[in-house]
Design an enzyme around this catalytic site. Structure first.
Site, PDB file in Angstrom:
ATOM      1  N   ARG A 106     -25.385  59.534  14.429  1.00 12.42           N
ATOM      2  CA  ARG A 106     -26.374  60.148  15.332  1.00 12.42           C
ATOM      3  C   ARG A 106     -27.171  61.161  14.547  1.00 12.42           C
ATOM      4  O   ARG A 106     -26.610  62.051  13.916  1.00 12.42           O
ATOM      5  CB  ARG A 106     -25.675  60.884  16.481  1.00 12.42           C
ATOM      6  CG  ARG A 106     -25.082  60.011  17.492  1.00 12.42           C
ATOM      7  CD  ARG A 106     -24.843  60.709  18.806  1.00 12.42           C
ATOM      8  NE  ARG A 106     -24.395  62.093  18.734  1.00 12.42           N
ATOM      9  CZ  ARG A 106     -24.175  62.844  19.791  1.00 12.42           C
ATOM     10  NH1 ARG A 106     -24.383  62.356  21.007  1.00 12.42           N
ATOM     11  NH2 ARG A 106     -23.746  64.072  19.672  1.00 12.42           N
ATOM     12  N   THR A 110     -32.290  64.612  16.893  1.00 14.09           N
ATOM     13  CA  THR A 110     -32.766  63.776  18.009  1.00 14.09           C
ATOM     14  C   THR A 110     -31.626  63.155  18.810  1.00 14.09           C
ATOM     15  O   THR A 110     -31.842  62.685  19.931  1.00 14.09           O
ATOM     16  CB  THR A 110     -33.627  62.622  17.479  1.00 14.09           C
ATOM     17  OG1 THR A 110     -32.780  61.761  16.679  1.00 14.09           O
ATOM     18  CG2 THR A 110     -34.773  63.119  16.610  1.00 14.09           C
ATOM     19  N   ASP A 202     -16.115  66.339  17.836  1.00 20.18           N
ATOM     20  CA  ASP A 202     -16.650  65.220  17.051  1.00 20.18           C
ATOM     21  C   ASP A 202     -15.490  64.324  16.600  1.00 20.18           C
ATOM     22  O   ASP A 202     -14.659  64.731  15.783  1.00 20.18           O
ATOM     23  CB  ASP A 202     -17.414  65.761  15.835  1.00 20.18           C
ATOM     24  CG  ASP A 202     -18.140  64.656  15.096  1.00 20.18           C
ATOM     25  OD1 ASP A 202     -19.366  64.719  14.985  1.00 20.18           O
ATOM     26  OD2 ASP A 202     -17.464  63.701  14.631  1.00 20.18           O
ATOM     27  N   ASP A 205     -15.113  63.567  12.770  1.00 17.62           N
ATOM     28  CA  ASP A 205     -14.650  64.743  12.016  1.00 17.62           C
ATOM     29  C   ASP A 205     -13.174  65.019  12.266  1.00 17.62           C
ATOM     30  O   ASP A 205     -12.434  65.406  11.356  1.00 17.62           O
ATOM     31  CB  ASP A 205     -15.480  65.977  12.392  1.00 17.62           C
ATOM     32  CG  ASP A 205     -16.854  65.959  11.733  1.00 17.62           C
ATOM     33  OD1 ASP A 205     -17.043  65.186  10.770  1.00 17.62           O
ATOM     34  OD2 ASP A 205     -17.733  66.712  12.191  1.00 17.62           O
TER      35      ASP A 205
HETATM   36  C1  PRP Z   1     -19.944  59.504  17.231  1.00 12.55           C
HETATM   37  C2  PRP Z   1     -19.097  58.480  17.961  1.00 12.55           C
HETATM   38  C3  PRP Z   1     -20.109  57.492  18.436  1.00 12.55           C
HETATM   39  C4  PRP Z   1     -21.304  58.359  18.728  1.00 12.55           C
HETATM   40  C5  PRP Z   1     -21.410  58.552  20.201  1.00 12.55           C
HETATM   41  O1  PRP Z   1     -20.283  59.044  15.980  1.00 12.55           O
HETATM   42  O2  PRP Z   1     -18.090  57.915  17.154  1.00 12.55           O
HETATM   43  O3  PRP Z   1     -20.436  56.510  17.464  1.00 12.55           O
HETATM   44  O4  PRP Z   1     -21.077  59.617  18.094  1.00 12.55           O
HETATM   45  O5  PRP Z   1     -22.551  59.225  20.542  1.00 12.55           O
HETATM   46  P1  PRP Z   1     -23.729  58.562  21.374  1.00 12.55           P
HETATM   47  O6  PRP Z   1     -23.097  57.853  22.536  1.00 12.55           O
HETATM   48  O7  PRP Z   1     -24.551  59.750  21.815  1.00 12.55           O
HETATM   49  O8  PRP Z   1     -24.504  57.641  20.483  1.00 12.55           O
HETATM   50  P2  PRP Z   1     -21.108  59.951  14.946  1.00 12.55           P
HETATM   51  O9  PRP Z   1     -22.570  59.681  15.112  1.00 12.55           O
HETATM   52  O10 PRP Z   1     -20.656  61.375  15.055  1.00 12.55           O
HETATM   53  O11 PRP Z   1     -20.711  59.308  13.568  1.00 12.55           O
HETATM   54  P3  PRP Z   1     -19.285  59.313  12.823  1.00 12.55           P
HETATM   55  O12 PRP Z   1     -18.363  58.412  13.593  1.00 12.55           O
HETATM   56  O13 PRP Z   1     -19.634  58.765  11.480  1.00 12.55           O
HETATM   57  O14 PRP Z   1     -18.794  60.733  12.768  1.00 12.55           O
HETATM   58  N1  URA Z   2     -19.826  62.018  19.328  1.00 12.84           N
HETATM   59  C1  URA Z   2     -18.613  62.618  19.287  1.00 12.84           C
HETATM   60  O1  URA Z   2     -17.829  62.382  18.357  1.00 12.84           O
HETATM   61  N2  URA Z   2     -18.274  63.447  20.281  1.00 12.84           N
HETATM   62  C2  URA Z   2     -19.089  63.706  21.319  1.00 12.84           C
HETATM   63  O2  URA Z   2     -18.717  64.480  22.199  1.00 12.84           O
HETATM   64  C3  URA Z   2     -20.360  63.097  21.327  1.00 12.84           C
HETATM   65  C4  URA Z   2     -20.689  62.250  20.327  1.00 12.84           C
END
Ligand code: PRP
Ligand code: URA
Length: 211
Positions: A106, A110, A202, A205
């Site tokens: 994400r 944005t 997150d 993380d």
């Molecule tokens: C997190 C999660 C989803 C996304 C959800 O990933 O694992 O993929 O956010 O958010 P959304 O419904 O608003 O799209 P992130 O983008 O943090 O990536 P990561 O798994 O690499 O940390």
């Molecule tokens: N992605 C995450 O990992 N946690 C949230 O709460 C939203 C998006």
């Protein structure tokens, strides 16, 4: 699969493990184990309607007709990074499953998903697709992943997430009305940073200790 479906698993074991997962004091090792355990519990219900076929099997006693999953094997598709932890759990249940990866993050400003990788199993159009990502927040990542899967020919897709919120469920069902979603918990809302409240922070993380 023709209906819009949202299933939120209501089970004391799932609730207990979700509570531990939310806890800010839970360290990455325990966090990873909990994600896998919750995935196993919700997958039992989410995969209840996987199509089957009748096969002949020889037991030590006799030959009999028995039930097996249809071929080709299901595709388990994880949205990177966090979805990987759920892929591992589903593979324990469906060891002959084929694995696909969709790399997505994400944008911090944005909150829109940015795709950076994609690799799917062959014959994706013939497979049941089990799409996994622990968090369904704005729904942007899930919608983009489903768009990609459909573009590549997938028709039978279901989404499994650990925590979702109404905004994410609505986004997926607005874009893909027939797509079944299974959650371990449906939380209240998103905050101003598009994080789920109360949520768990997150997921990526916390799984990989990159806080
Ligand atoms: C997190 C999660 C989803 C996304 C959800 O990933 O694992 O993929 O956010 O958010 P959304 O419904 O608003 O799209 P992130 O983008 O943090 O990536 P990561 O798994 O690499 O940390
Ligand atoms: N992605 C995450 O990992 N946690 C949230 O709460 C939203 C998006």
């Amino acid at each position: 699969m023709t209906e819009s479906v949202l299933t939120v698993i209501d089970h004391p074991l799932v609730s207990h493990k979700i509570t531990l997962l939310r806890d800010v004091k839970t360290e990455p090792g325990a966090f990873r184990s909990l994600c896998k355990e919750i995935t196993l519990l919700i997958a039992y219900e989410a995969l209840r309607d996987l199509p089957t076929r009748t096969v002949e099997v020889e037991t030590p006693i006799t030959t009999t007709q028995a039930i097996a999953l249809q071929s080709p094997a299901p595709a388990i598709v994880g949205i990177l990074r966090a979805g990987l932890i759920m892929v591992d759990a589903i593979l324990e249940l469906v060891p002959h499953g084929r694995v696909g990866h969709i790399g997505m993050y994400r944008d911090p400003e944005t909150h829109q998903p940015v795709q950076y990788y994609g690799k799917l199993p062959t014959r994706i159009d013939e497979r049941e697709v089990i799409l996994v990502d622990p968090m369904l927040a704005t729904g942007g990542s899930a919608v983009a992943a489903i768009d990609q899967l459909k573009k590549d020919g997938a028709t039978r897709i279901r989404l499994l997430s650990i925590i979702g919120c109404p905004e994410g469920v609505k986004a997926v069902h607005d874009a893909h009305p027939d797509l079944p979603i299974t959650l371990a918990a449906l939380d209240e809302r998103l905050n101003e940073n598009a994080y789920i409240v109360p949520g768990l922070g997150d997921a990526g993380d916390r799984i990989y200790g990159t806080l």
